[in-house]
Design an enzyme around this catalytic site. Structure first.
Site, PDB file in Angstrom:
ATOM      1  N   GLY C 146       3.146  28.950 -57.124  1.00  0.00           N
ATOM      2  CA  GLY C 146       2.495  27.653 -57.115  1.00  0.00           C
ATOM      3  C   GLY C 146       3.357  26.607 -57.795  1.00  0.00           C
ATOM      4  O   GLY C 146       4.300  26.939 -58.519  1.00  0.00           O
ATOM      5  N   CYS C 147       3.042  25.346 -57.554  1.00  0.00           N
ATOM      6  CA  CYS C 147       3.876  24.274 -58.090  1.00  0.00           C
ATOM      7  C   CYS C 147       3.779  24.215 -59.615  1.00  0.00           C
ATOM      8  O   CYS C 147       4.793  24.187 -60.309  1.00  0.00           O
ATOM      9  CB  CYS C 147       3.508  22.943 -57.451  1.00  0.00           C
ATOM     10  SG  CYS C 147       1.740  22.578 -57.435  1.00  0.00           S
ATOM     11  N   TYR C 148       2.562  24.191 -60.156  1.00  0.00           N
ATOM     12  CA  TYR C 148       2.419  24.176 -61.614  1.00  0.00           C
ATOM     13  C   TYR C 148       3.030  25.421 -62.248  1.00  0.00           C
ATOM     14  O   TYR C 148       3.767  25.316 -63.237  1.00  0.00           O
ATOM     15  CB  TYR C 148       0.942  24.077 -62.001  1.00  0.00           C
ATOM     16  CG  TYR C 148       0.284  22.730 -61.834  1.00  0.00           C
ATOM     17  CD1 TYR C 148       0.678  21.630 -62.587  1.00  0.00           C
ATOM     18  CD2 TYR C 148      -0.793  22.559 -60.964  1.00  0.00           C
ATOM     19  CE1 TYR C 148       0.031  20.401 -62.466  1.00  0.00           C
ATOM     20  CE2 TYR C 148      -1.444  21.340 -60.837  1.00  0.00           C
ATOM     21  CZ  TYR C 148      -1.035  20.259 -61.590  1.00  0.00           C
ATOM     22  OH  TYR C 148      -1.678  19.058 -61.478  1.00  0.00           O
ATOM     23  N   THR C 150       5.419  27.257 -61.274  1.00  0.00           N
ATOM     24  CA  THR C 150       6.878  27.184 -61.262  1.00  0.00           C
ATOM     25  C   THR C 150       7.380  26.387 -62.462  1.00  0.00           C
ATOM     26  O   THR C 150       8.233  26.849 -63.230  1.00  0.00           O
ATOM     27  CB  THR C 150       7.383  26.534 -59.956  1.00  0.00           C
ATOM     28  OG1 THR C 150       7.037  27.383 -58.860  1.00  0.00           O
ATOM     29  CG2 THR C 150       8.886  26.325 -59.986  1.00  0.00           C
ATOM     30  N   ALA C 151       6.850  25.182 -62.632  1.00  0.00           N
ATOM     31  CA  ALA C 151       7.307  24.344 -63.744  1.00  0.00           C
ATOM     32  C   ALA C 151       6.977  25.002 -65.077  1.00  0.00           C
ATOM     33  O   ALA C 151       7.819  25.076 -65.986  1.00  0.00           O
ATOM     34  CB  ALA C 151       6.667  22.959 -63.648  1.00  0.00           C
TER      35      ALA C 151
END
Lengths: 343, 343, 343, 343
Positions: C146-148, C150-151
């Site tokens: 997921g995007c969150y 990943t960060a």
């Protein structure tokens, strides 16, 4: 081929670096800055900190040694001074400023300064890639068009070449993202002043006016005046130009579209939009595309031409590279195939 | 005075409530919604959750009981149906939609629907407050102008009244924030589609065109065509209009400014900008001001008129309240003294 | 290598197409859409109208014929159904949705639905490229993070692997541009609702929470809880994650930076920022970079980790391609060398 | 009552003028600017060009003659110098800078400068209106809180007063619109640098940290450390604060909400949001409201507090006027009844 950029701290330069770094036929060898020589590129542009460039002081001999072609992305006046000695040393010179775009007289009138010296001014090709490819292919000095003139002329040129518009009726209403104002520091450029704001500036006085007139007159074979109103809209990138011109009977939206499609049939970077589907700046963002469309207003016998570009790409760095491609005989799209970034 | 709002779930209504809540002579007694009757206002508009309104179903008798004046902030067509019975019951009716703005024929042509019934259509006053105060003062039905026509006509009216412009040369290039599109749900209205985007829509076909033409023709005492191009720019509020018209010899920027200052000398809400200082939408944001300025382009013999308004205030809710003030003989500025919100 | 994309009408797909079109080792052969089969890509995404794709209905055999690898960019649940039969047919499957990221039990708990069938779920490699390259290289099913997560994990992983943080003290405060919400149509997604707005959503309930916990627990070899707060900020692209965790004595900002530099020494896409120079979303926009930095707060014995990514690139399409590169033994950066677009 | 503003060229001043101009009990008599004395207000702030103010040089006697109360909206350090002589002359002084907020020692430590002189520093009331009304009512020097501390403390104060949170576990993650940075001119403040960008700054070092700690310690009757991370998000106005603190057993989201509702039962400007409906900055924009809500995360035993304010209103000018209202015994809402502006 080795290339250099003079004036490495502005947004146009950042965009040149973005493109040149991935260009298949080019190696970027030098970045020149008079304001911050010795600085690491990553300190000027942290988004480029993965690159290991250091900015150099201007040194004509070193530059001529390091590069075969040079892009000038410096403020008005710099290339007038630095381009001639580099052109003399045999470098291909592509100027993104306004110095070499106008006839000497017109330059003097609108810029209030002496034009650049001959023979360079006369030798300079006007770098509207789709319209002057043969002179660009032969030129060693290429005057890259202004951002507004690029958008305006891409829509205007097919009309004036065909003699569609009544003399003296052309109005160009331009809307630009704020990156066109550059990275210089002023109160009016602060985020809070620009955000949620739309406004005109330099009404009837913008230096891109004579550039549009000169090229339109050349292509139309008669003097063509242009009234131009630049306006800021609150976004970083993109120019939308809406142009108006009166025309005689017999036109229609579909005839205008056919004219555009015919004109740009072999132009990869021009996308003629279908009826009822007008260009949007976001649809060209980050790319070298110019989207255009026309509308015929039967009620007022007016042609409405609409063009959208990314002001930093087709309006600056992208077209500059397109011109280098033309000059070198490379495919016109080399290094410029990036699609728009959406959203 | 008790007032009601019909069509309480759009941005125009939110703005009406913002203004009416603080109006010294008005009590807001009813909010009518056909789409979400029974809902708490704070669920529709959480920013207003400190108010304790509940939305009501439309009930003409109840409404006539509760209010002496009613604002219609509903989609086109609703007021055609609901306004007449309320006007019959003696309520002052102010319509923010387009139903009562045009002559029956023009309405039929541009809206593709039957115009509202007589005698109401004929009795309706066009609510461009600064230009038709005497008919507004007597009217029981007031057709509040469209947002674009308000901005365009505030700049155009002094010119056509004075006969400055050549017939058939008027072009209105409008740029609007997105709240003008309303709160309806469409893919093209998503944040990511509008943010960092500028684009035209309904080119040459927008329903505000005949509204501009009709009023300009009335004020100029001759048929005046208008070519109008609406465009979206990425902000929530604000309309910037740039208009162009050809004129004969003898004009200058300062003569045009004098004309504007003379015309609007007693108009609190019109601020004529000085030379070289053009209107900016952010400078009127949240207020009922209309900032205007003119420029004379000697090269092309063209008048450039520029106007900026907040589309939801002077372009909708604010002017509607200004019209109620006129109608009731209250000070024109009652409830509307809020300065712009900046930044 | 021929590749296909299933779920071709969302922003993640647009980004996949942007990247795959320029990938040196890949040909994009099919775009599958269940919602708009038969439609031209240029009608879904006018910015891609220079490409001549037509969307196809899902047909497993045709897809297996046309492609050797397939990206799933469809809503949650679709890949659970469609991925297994394609994996069975021998295609490399990279899923950008959440279906294959969690253990079956955790999936059931947070998604309220049955997990995808075995053996595919167990075989799926978690595609956080920098952290699980060896399992990615062998996997035929890759669950793209997921995007969150990943960060968050790019900043959290070095800390938990090293056992820096006290158990149960990890807080992840995420800020995201709106493209993460997709192209679905809702009132809360309208431009005017998001513009000039910042707000949290799904506080403590976001499905990316267990994903962070699972990976952090794996890397730290002990159960690691994470409190995660997602928030919207008014921009199209970018995620900024600020994470907090308590730690014992002996840490300092420079020691943390050394740990990061050591950890990511060979990771092209990770840029560790210098002291006092924290990541900014705009500095990674359009690129596959993840910028990170750490700060030690001696006063509260807290590590602050900061990471910025482009949610559609490193947070979705870019990392998916990075994973294909790993899987195929191509250079990790193939097709992903585009620098950030600035401004 | 006559009031003056010292430091008239910043955004905080513009907001003070917006509010004071409509305040029922106040007349704005003087605007003082050391940087641009003699200038017309309309040249500094064209949105206020309908007002006829001229900026004055600082002249203590003239100011004491013209005003009974004075607002200081100048940079840090100015009020240390100018406030004492005006307080001595009997004026009520409300300082929007940080000079009078901290104890002398803490000021020296975080501001690196000598604190303002006694007895004024000790006499200053901390102007968090809802929490210190009795000392504000008696004070002649009021230190208006910082924007971040206002938002953070409005959510934190009920918790620390009740002793909910474990010592040393408070983390404040703040997100601010850019107007908080003021109207000063820097490259990092340019539109193109801030637009589409989110980033932290002064991590762990912001001067608002000790302000939060001091007030939280006072209200909780024990030393309370705060870890504070300020972050910029791309909008003009608004602060969203998300705070985290550990707590023992027995809490729930609804118990936390009850605590908040109880605490703020008589506070017009505080709106406690219902469960699952968190504050949004746009819902307070332009108003003096502070929206708050809490969430209990049972998994990690953490209280999440969320607060949204308009940084220029409740975070600066609005609260300053609220404090004047308290001091004068006027209704707390006088001049501050404006609802949020939406969208």
């Amino acid at each position: 081929m080795n290339v250099a950029v003079v004036g490495a701290t502005g947004y146009g330069s950042a965009e040149l670096i973005r493109i040149l770094e991935r260009h298949p036929h080019v190696t970027l060898t030098q970045l020149v800055s008079s304001s911050q020589p010795g600085e690491h590129l990553g300190n000027i542009f942290p988004h480029l900190s993965h690159l290991s460039f250091e900015l150099d002081e201007i040194d004509l001999d070193a530059l001529a040694e390091a590069a075969d072609a040079v892009f000038f992305a410096a403020p008005a006046g710099v290339s007038s001074r630095l381009l001639p000695p580099l052109a003399e040393r045999g470098l291909i010179c592509i100027d993104l400023a306004g110095d070499f775009r106008l006839s000497g007289d017109t330059y003097q009138e609108w810029y209030g300064a002496s034009p650049p010296p001959e023979p360079w001014l006369s030798q300079a090709a006007y770098g509207l890639s789709e319209w002057f490819p043969s002179s660009i292919r032969k030129a060693d000095v290429i005057a890259n068009p202004g951002c507004y003139p690029t958008a305006a002329l891409m829509a205007l040129a097919p009309l004036v070449q065909e003699g569609v518009l009544d003399e003296g009726t052309v109005i160009v209403d331009g809307k630009s993202g704020f990156s066109g104002a550059g990275r210089g520091v002023k109160q009016t450029s602060l985020f809070c002043e620009v955000n949620e704001n739309a406004y005109p500036y330099k009404v009837g006085q913008h230096r891109h006016t004579p550039e549009m007139e000169q090229v339109a007159s050349t292509l139309g074979n008669r003097k063509q005046s242009v009234l131009f109103t630049p306006q800021i809209v609150p976004m970083s990138r993109g120019i939308l130009v809406t142009l108006y011109g009166r025309a005689g009977d017999g036109w229609s939206t579909s005839r205008l579209r056919e004219l555009a499609e015919e004109t740009y049939r072999d132009s990869y970077f021009v996308r003629v939009r279908g009826e009822g589907r007008w260009p949007r700046t976001k649809e060209v963002q980050g790319s070298n595309f110019c989207d255009i469309s026309y509308e015929w207003d039967e009620r007022t016998h007016t042609v409405i031409g609409i063009a959208a570009i990314d002001n930093l790409v087709k309006g600056a760095a992208g077209q500059a590279v397109q011109n280098l491609n033309l000059r070198m005989g490379w495919p016109e799209t080399a290094g410029l195939e990036m699609p728009p970034q959406y959203p």
